[in-house]
Design a protein around this motif. Structure first.
Motif, PDB file in Angstrom:
ATOM      1  N   SER A   1       5.050   0.702  -3.035  1.00 31.28           N
ATOM      2  CA  SER A   1       6.670  -0.232  -3.504  1.00 31.28           C
ATOM      3  C   SER A   1       5.854  -1.959  -3.592  1.00 31.28           C
ATOM      4  CB  SER A   1       7.812  -0.307  -1.904  1.00 31.28           C
ATOM      5  OG  SER A   1       8.457  -0.587  -2.532  1.00 31.28           O
TER       6      SER A   1
ATOM      7  N   GLN B   1       4.808   8.605  -0.623  1.00 26.49           N
ATOM      8  CA  GLN B   1       5.724   8.936   1.328  1.00 26.49           C
ATOM      9  C   GLN B   1       6.426   7.384   1.306  1.00 26.49           C
ATOM     10  OE1 GLN B   1       1.997  10.402   3.399  1.00 26.49           O
ATOM     11  NE2 GLN B   1       1.293  10.331   1.908  1.00 26.49           N
ATOM     12  N   LYS B   2       8.054   7.514   2.285  1.00 24.33           N
ATOM     13  CA  LYS B   2       7.581   6.209   3.230  1.00 24.33           C
ATOM     14  C   LYS B   2       9.233   6.265   2.160  1.00 24.33           C
ATOM     15  CE  LYS B   2       4.346   4.944   6.055  1.00 24.33           C
ATOM     16  NZ  LYS B   2       3.646   3.737   6.698  1.00 24.33           N
TER      17      LYS B   2
ATOM     18  N   ASP C   1       0.707  -0.978   0.209  1.00 32.19           N
ATOM     19  CA  ASP C   1      -0.085   0.305  -0.035  1.00 32.19           C
ATOM     20  C   ASP C   1       0.398   1.431  -0.143  1.00 32.19           C
ATOM     21  OD1 ASP C   1      -2.783  -0.327  -0.305  1.00 32.19           O
ATOM     22  OD2 ASP C   1      -2.961  -1.043   1.885  1.00 32.19           O
ATOM     23  N   THR C   2       1.857   1.387   0.474  1.00 26.84           N
ATOM     24  CA  THR C   2       3.130   2.384  -0.266  1.00 26.84           C
ATOM     25  C   THR C   2       3.268   2.532  -1.481  1.00 26.84           C
ATOM     26  OG1 THR C   2       5.209   0.789   0.309  1.00 26.84           O
ATOM     27  CG2 THR C   2       4.005   1.491   2.060  1.00 26.84           C
TER      28      THR C   2
ATOM     29  N   THR D   1      -0.909   8.922   8.021  1.00 29.11           N
ATOM     30  CA  THR D   1      -1.258   7.995   7.917  1.00 29.11           C
ATOM     31  C   THR D   1      -2.539   7.193   7.323  1.00 29.11           C
ATOM     32  OG1 THR D   1      -1.617   7.415  10.225  1.00 29.11           O
ATOM     33  CG2 THR D   1       0.268   7.432   9.216  1.00 29.11           C
TER      34      THR D   1
ATOM     35  N   SER E   1      12.971  11.651   3.434  1.00 27.75           N
ATOM     36  CA  SER E   1      12.106  11.070   3.160  1.00 27.75           C
ATOM     37  C   SER E   1      11.126  11.415   3.746  1.00 27.75           C
ATOM     38  CB  SER E   1      11.366   9.358   4.127  1.00 27.75           C
ATOM     39  OG  SER E   1      12.021   9.478   5.184  1.00 27.75           O
TER      40      SER E   1
ATOM     41  N   THR F   1       6.515  11.788   5.413  1.00 23.53           N
ATOM     42  CA  THR F   1       5.302  11.111   6.124  1.00 23.53           C
ATOM     43  C   THR F   1       4.213  11.931   6.196  1.00 23.53           C
ATOM     44  OG1 THR F   1       6.308   9.213   6.460  1.00 23.53           O
ATOM     45  CG2 THR F   1       4.302   9.551   6.917  1.00 23.53           C
TER      46      THR F   1
END
Length: 467
Positions: free
Chosen positions: A134, A159-160, A131-132, A253, A248, A250
Motif C-alpha cells: 500500500s 494481503q490485508k 511492505d503490504t 506474516t 480481506s 492473510t
C-alpha cells in the motif's frame, strides 16, 4: 485457490539478496516521497522490507509509461497503477508532492496528469510505500493517513487489503481489470463483495454477474470447491448486517511468501504464487473460471451445469428446455421451464387430493443465486418452504442456516467436491413410482404431517404431505 504452503520458497535473507541483485533501475534507497524528494522516470522507491517498489514501467507490447506499485522481483509485476487511464508517452514524468499536499504525477511540461485528489490535503505531507504493497499519504505530523492506494485498487487483491461496500458512505471498493495485458486502462470486469442477506463475492462484466462465489458461511464461500480445505484461516469477511461488508485475507506474516489475487482482462480471478526454485516466475495456483460451468448462469434458469458431463447443461428434473432448438445447438442461456405446474398453483380436483408437491434432493451442488434467509431450524426448513407456494427450493447449511428460493433458480452447478444438498420443489407426477418409507407425525391423535423418503434413479426425494 491454492495455499501458499504448496509454493517452494527461500529464506527471507536470500530473498532480499536476490531482489537487490535483480533491481536494475536506480533506487533512491528510501520508501518516502516528499515535496523535496521526488522520483524521476529512472528512479524507484522500495518498501523497507524490499518486497514492493514504486516507479515507472511499460507494459508488454506497449510504449506508454505508467507509474505503479510492483513486486520487487525479476518479472515486471504491477499490482497498482496510478495513471492507468492517462499514460505518459515519454520518460519525462516525475512523482512528487504538490504544493497543496497531494501526491501527483507531472509530465515534462509540469502538468498534473494524475493526483491523489484529496479534498483537504495537508501541506508538507509525505507518501510512503509499505511492505503490504500500500502507498499511503500522511499529513505533516507523519501519523495520520489521509489517502492510501488500498482504497483505490487496480486489478490486484493483496494481503490485508479490504474489498467491500460501505453503507455509510455509499462507496464500494472493487478490483477493476485491465483493458488488455498491454493496456492498464480500466476494463469491463470488476470484483467485489455484495452485502446481500448472505454475502457473496462476484466478478461482474459491466453490470452483469460473470462469476459468483456462493454464500459465505462464516469461514469460507461454499460455492468455491477448494476453499473448504485450503482457506479456513485465509479469508475474513466482516458483515455488520446493515449494508457494510468487507473481505480481506492473510495467508502468512512471512514476507517470503509472495502471492496475490489478480483479476485479469478476461474476467478470471486468479491466485498467483511466486516460485523461487528453478525458473523464477508466477504460478497460477487457482482460477475462478476453471471451466464453462463457472461462468454465471451458464445453463440459464432452472438449468444445472456439470463440467464432467456432455453436454454440460441439463434441465432440472421436472423441467424442460424453454427453446428446444436453441438448447439442442448448445445455446442454453434461455434455460428451462417447469413441465407440470405445482399443485399449490392449480385448482385441486378429486383425483389430485393427496397428490401434493414434493422435493428432489440434489447433492454436492452450488446453490442458486438470490437466496432468502428465513428464520427456521434445519428440521423446519423444508416444511416451511412447502407451506409457501412461491418457495420452489430450499437448503440448509451450518453457519448460514435455512436458505429458500422463489422465482427463477439461476447459476446452479454440480460441484466436483464439496457443495451442499439442494431440495427442488416439483409436482407429484414428477416424483415417479417408487417405494417410500412412511412416517406419520401425530399431534392430539391427528396426523398432521407425513414424510416420504424415496430413491428414484440418481435422485433422493423428500416429499411432504399435509393431511
Amino acid at each position: 485457490m491454492g495455499h501458499p504452503d504448496n509454493a517452494k520458497v527461500m529464506p527471507f535473507q536470500a530473498l532480499v539478496l536476490i531482489l537487490v541483485c535483480f533491481c536494475s533501475e536506480f533506487s533512491t534507497s528510501t520508501d518516502i516521497i516528499t515535496s523535496t524528494q521526488s522520483i524521476k522516470d529512472s528512479e524507484t522507491i522500495v518498501s523497507i522490507g524490499q518486497i514492493f517498489k514504486l516507479g515507472f514501467f511499460t507494459p508488454v507490447n506497449s510504449t506508454n509509461r505508467y507509474v505503479g506499485i510492483l513486486y520487487n522481483v525479476s518479472v515486471v509485476t504491477p499490482v497498482w497503477v496510478a495513471n492507468r487511464n492517462k499514460p505518459l508517452n515519454d520518460s519525462s514524468g516525475i512523482v512528487t508532492i504538490s504544493e497543496d499536499g497531494n501526491l501527483v504525477i507531472l509530465n515534462g511540461q509540469k502538468e498534473i496528469i494524475w493526483s491523489s485528489n484529496v479534498s483537504n490535503p495537508a501541506a508538507n505531507s509525505s507518501a510512503q510505500l509499505l511492505d503490504t504493497g500500500s502507498l499511503v499519504l500522511r499529513d505533516n505530523s507523519g501519523e495520520r493517513i489521509i489517502w492510501e492506494s488500498f482504497q483505490k485498487p487496480s486489478d490486484s487483491f493483496l494481503q490485508k487489503m479490504r474489498i467491500g461496500t460501505d453503507a455509510k458512505t455509499g462507496e464500494s471498493t472493487r478490483l477493476t481489470s485491465w483493458k488488455s495485458p498491454s493496456d492498464p486502462t480500466t476494463g469491463t470486469f470488476s470484483f467485489g463483495v455484495e452485502p446481500l442477506k448472505i454475502p457473496q463475492a462476484f466478478v461482474w462484466n459491466g453490470s452483469h454477474p460473470y462469476w459468483r462465489s456462493g454464500p459465505w458461511n462464516g469461514q469460507f464461500f461454499i460455492g468455491v470447491p477448494t476453499m473448504e480445505s485450503s482457506y479456513l484461516s485465509g479469508f475474513t469477511l466482516v458483515d455488520d448486517k446493515e449494508g457494510t461488508v468487507s473481505l480481506s485475507y492473510t495467508y502468512s506474516t512471512d514476507p517470503s511468501y509472495l502471492l496475490y489475487l489478480l483479476l485479469n482482462s478476461e474476467g478470471d480471478l486468479q491466485q498467483k504464487n511466486w516460485l523461487f526454485s528453478g525458473k523464477e516466475e508466477w504460478e497460477v495456483a487457482w482460477s475462478a473460471i476453471e471451466h464453462e460451468c463457472d461462468v454465471y448462469g451458464k445453463c440459464g434458469p432452472f438449468g444445472s451445469c456439470n463440467s464432467l458431463e456432455s453436454p454440460i447443461c441439463t434441465c432440472l428434473r421436472g423441467f424442460g428446455p424453454k427453446h428446444m432448438d436453441e438448447w439442442s445447438q448448445g445455446n442454453w442461456s434461455s434455460g428451462c421451464i417447469r413441465k407440470t405446474s405445482l399443485q399449490c398453483e392449480r385448482n385441486k380436483t378429486v383425483n389430485e387430493e393427496g397428490k401434493v408437491d414434493g422435493f428432489l434432493k440434489l447433492q454436492a451442488m452450488k446453490v442458486p443465486d438470490l437466496a432468502e434467509l428465513p428464520s427456521a431450524t434445519e428440521d423446519d426448513c423444508g416444511s416451511l418452504c412447502l407451506n409457501i407456494c412461491s418457495c420452489i427450493a430450499y437448503s440448509y447449511y451450518t453457519g448460514i442456516g435455512c436458505m429458500q428460493w422463489s422465482g427463477s433458480l439461476l447459476d446452479i452447478q454440480k460441484l466436483p467436491r464439496g457443495g451442499v444438498d439442494l431440495y427442488i420443489r416439483v409436482a407429484y407426477s414428477e416424483l415417479g413410482n417408487t417405494i417410500c418409507l412412511l412416517y406419520h407425525l401425530v399431534v392430539n391423535d391427528a396426523p398432521i404431517l407425513i414424510l416420504f423418503f424415496s430413491v428414484f434413479n440418481e435422485y433422493v426425494e423428500l416429499c411432504f404431505f399435509d393431511n
